[in-house]
Design a protein around this motif. Structure first.
Motif, PDB file in Angstrom:
ATOM      1  N   GLU A 147     -18.452  10.738  11.609  1.00  0.00           N
ATOM      2  CA  GLU A 147     -17.595   9.576  11.373  1.00  0.00           C
ATOM      3  C   GLU A 147     -18.006   8.825  10.105  1.00  0.00           C
TER       4      GLU A 147
ATOM      5  N   ASP B 122     -15.396  -0.676  11.239  1.00  0.00           N
ATOM      6  CA  ASP B 122     -15.277   0.759  10.965  1.00  0.00           C
ATOM      7  C   ASP B 122     -16.593   1.502  11.213  1.00  0.00           C
TER       8      ASP B 122
ATOM      9  N   THR C 162     -16.836   2.671  14.758  1.00  0.00           N
ATOM     10  CA  THR C 162     -15.647   3.296  15.330  1.00  0.00           C
ATOM     11  C   THR C 162     -15.768   4.811  15.374  1.00  0.00           C
ATOM     12  N   GLU C 163     -15.460   5.366  16.535  1.00  0.00           N
ATOM     13  CA  GLU C 163     -15.366   6.817  16.644  1.00  0.00           C
ATOM     14  C   GLU C 163     -13.904   7.188  16.414  1.00  0.00           C
ATOM     15  N   TYR C 164     -13.600   7.685  15.198  1.00  0.00           N
ATOM     16  CA  TYR C 164     -12.201   7.955  14.861  1.00  0.00           C
ATOM     17  C   TYR C 164     -11.674   9.179  15.596  1.00  0.00           C
ATOM     18  N   ASN C 165     -12.512  10.222  15.678  1.00  0.00           N
ATOM     19  CA  ASN C 165     -12.010  11.515  16.169  1.00  0.00           C
ATOM     20  C   ASN C 165     -10.741  11.917  15.426  1.00  0.00           C
ATOM     21  N   ASP C 166     -10.744  11.682  14.142  1.00  0.00           N
ATOM     22  CA  ASP C 166      -9.527  11.879  13.360  1.00  0.00           C
ATOM     23  C   ASP C 166      -9.920  12.143  11.890  1.00  0.00           C
TER      24      ASP C 166
ATOM     25  N   ILE D  75     -10.419  10.605   9.301  1.00  0.00           N
ATOM     26  CA  ILE D  75     -10.826   9.366   8.641  1.00  0.00           C
ATOM     27  C   ILE D  75     -12.350   9.412   8.528  1.00  0.00           C
TER      28      ILE D  75
ATOM     29  N   ASN E  67     -15.840   7.121   7.037  1.00  0.00           N
ATOM     30  CA  ASN E  67     -16.510   6.032   6.330  1.00  0.00           C
ATOM     31  C   ASN E  67     -17.526   6.609   5.355  1.00  0.00           C
TER      32      ASN E  67
END
Lengths: 424, 424
Positions: free
Chosen positions: A268, A315, A318-322, A324, A326
């Motif tokens: 992430e 951010d 945050t765990e996006y799993n997507d 995206i 940082n």
């Protein structure tokens, strides 16, 4: 006592957990051959009964479409012949794994002549709480059976018809084997209260394993008094140190992010040493952008990489799993370690460096289930570790940590042999 | 984020657990030498400050007498120079134990060249909830420090003055060492709410270990959402099989009951094979009666042993921890196994027999932390097993089962070394 209790109407959950508890001592005595035979026959019956399972699944899909669940959920819910064959194949793979039950873990003698042996035994009754995917029903049943555990399954209500039919088929299969069918229990009550009840079933359930999204897992962790094996969430970092080989750094970072962004061991946040960033971050950022990854940077990153948005404080947590990512520039190893300590979830963390002292410090100081030097965090996985099974990745520190193989579903007992020893 | 939170007044428990959590990563990096030096200096300071500890203890004793607590509780609470020296000696013994932290538990390579090493690490922050005995304060602090864990202690309110002074002394000692004093936290709030708060402190506490009586332990097990290591209760059985050597059977049975009836590994129920009972039970019963043990028998026992009372259904499920023993005659091994399955607490169970098949079946089939053939259940103990420490006897199946040595206070992590591996 038991007569009186029997007279009171028990809830479905208590009744089924009670049956599983009665099955547990029987399961513990099964031989590897008996368990493997049952697994193979379960696989065979699943394939034979594929049509009826697909019919039941169609009911779930119909209900799902009517209630407007998302396409991706519908996809996870859907069964076809190929997916049922994959479930059966999963059971056959479990057959090939060594049976951990009965293994001697330690053996030692005491000065008084006592001989002490620590042996692996089943845990007893395992509760599994999960979501829409019906394949978890078969997978969990197989893993628990191989380790001699009874199991109480509570799947998502959206898969109820499929799960019900699958368990019927497995019960019919088990009736032809030495495994008591009541060792496998499926909770049918689709209400939230059946989950709540399982969470407090101390004395009947020995452990709960939640499998699913973050909110499901957090509900179990925060409310269960039954011991839990927590799996799931991962905010994973990759730190590119000053001496990282640029090409290796690029490959590892890209792989950690884009090879499968939706899973817990994907990256992430990318932390980059200031000196390395000046020389290589623009090139690396361009590769991410080409891979359709949205970058969010700190101020220094944005000075080096044009046109990306600013990462907010939120951010970093945050765990996006997507797609995206940082990106943050740090002054060195200590700052990277500090960022990971503050924002990591103790899942998987990586350093890319040619500096062996830095590598050693990173491996030593980072507190996470899996800590990597010069390899992608995506390897945190039971199959990649060679365990041959995927029970989940424990993100807690008790009992099991990191990828869990079959031994994570076992306990131990001490067998002590004497010749009349008494304590003085 | 942290600034905002800092502005809100935190409870004492949260504040102290937060400090312990900050200390945890520092403790994890200490060398064995640093930890041992601190333990030795803690021992020295306890002895040097014995007078002030005894003075503080006098306040507790005074309050205790005024509130009318029992003589036995007063005795457990009371400190004198000798008891303080024993506490210091306990710390010195912990110094002599091998440090488990950093041990390699497994090491293997994967076909892709990844080298995976599983190493022992501290758990993090351990919460201990206990009762009146102030020696637990020192013991728990020492065991946690040796294993690199920060600790939050919540002792009984009756020992508050003693515990407060002891922790002051230990803090002063730690200030002269490499161990951050804030790794050791004592909760002063004597209200029930501070315990309730600890039980739900997920994210700050990694594990809770209750030490004390059954009601304390059950409160923790039933209400905690933080993972718990359950210790304590034991309804232990000894089964005298048909072929038991009478003299060995007598010695083991007497030892299991009377050597120290107040502890969890002592026997509560004696099961006797019908044939053996006819020949030897009257003699064995007489020995128990001579030892001032009150016998409660089933009908068959009472036909063989005159003048004893009848065991009620409740008696089979009672942990007396006293000079009381249930006696039941059974038809054979299967009936004994069934009784143990229904009434045992999976702590310690024993068979006395010369029949090796029966011994093997008993060891295999009984589900308990420690299962004995021809030896007293009183051996279920960390010291007797040679672990050199007494953290407690786990009666749960997750993480640790049976007598717990220092490794029970540790977790593990995977350290993975690569050369640029990415997942395909």
């Amino acid at each position: 006592m038991s007569q009186l209790e029997g007279a009171v109407a028990l809830s479905e959950v208590k009744q089924k957990a009670g049956l599983a508890k009665q099955a547990a001592p029987l399961l513990a005595q099964l031989t590897t051959e008996q368990k493997n035979h049952a697994l193979l026959y379960m696989a065979e019956c699943l394939e034979k009964e594929a049509e009826s399972i697909i019919t039941a699944n169609a009911e779930d899909l119909q209900r799902g479409r009517e209630s407007g669940i998302s396409t991706s959920l519908l996809d996870r819910l859907a069964l076809n012949r190929q997916r049922i064959e994959a479930m059966a194949e999963g059971l056959r793979q479990i057959v090939t794994l060594p049976d951990p039950i009965g293994d001697t873990l330690e053996a030692f003698s005491r000065p008084n002549g006592l001989h002490i042996r620590k042996v692996r035994v089943p845990i007893g009754v395992i509760g599994i709480i999960y979501e829409a995917r019906p394949n978890v029903t078969v997978d969990a049943a197989g893993l628990c059976l191989k380790t001699g555990n009874a199991v109480v399954l509570r799947g998502g209500s959206s898969a109820l018809s499929s799960n019900k039919r699958i368990v019927e088929v497995l019960h019919q299969a088990l009736e032809q084997t030495d495994v008591p069918p009541f060792a496998l229990q499926l909770v049918l009550d689709p209400s939230r209260s059946s989950v709540d009840e399982m969470l407090k079933l101390n004395g009947l359930l020995d452990v709960l394993i939640p499998r699913g999204g973050a909110s499901l897992i957090q509900n179990v962790v925060k409310n269960a008094t039954v011991p839990v094996i927590e799996t799931g969430a991962g905010i994973c970092h990759t730190y590119l140190d000053e001496t990282a080989q640029p090409e290796m750094a690029l490959q590892i970072a890209i792989n950690a992010k884009v090879q499968r962004p939706s899973v817990c061991n994907s990256m992430e946040t990318l932390l980059v040493h200031r000196g390395f960033a000046a020389r290589h971050l623009p090139m690396i950022a361009e590769q991410f952008i080409q891979q359709r990854v949205e970058l969010r940077g700190d101020e220094e990153t944005r000075a080096l990489v044009a046109g990306i948005s600013a990462a907010t404080e939120e951010d970093w947590d945050t765990e996006y799993n997507d797609y995206i990512l940082n990106v943050r520039i740090v002054g060195g190893l200590d700052e990277a370690l500090e960022h990971i300590r503050l924002h990591g979830t103790m899942h998987s963390e990586c350093i890319v460096t040619e500096n062996t002292l830095h590598a050693a410090r990173f491996l030593q100081e980072v507190d996470a289930a899996a800590v990597y030097h010069n390899a992608s965090t995506r390897f945190t996985d039971g199959f990649e570790f060679g365990f041959g099974a995927e029970i989940g990745i424990s993100t807690q520190k008790l009992h099991a940590r990191g990828p869990m193989g079959l031994p994570a579903l076992t306990s131990s007992k001490y067998c002590i042999t004497g010749s009349g020893q008494i304590r003085g």
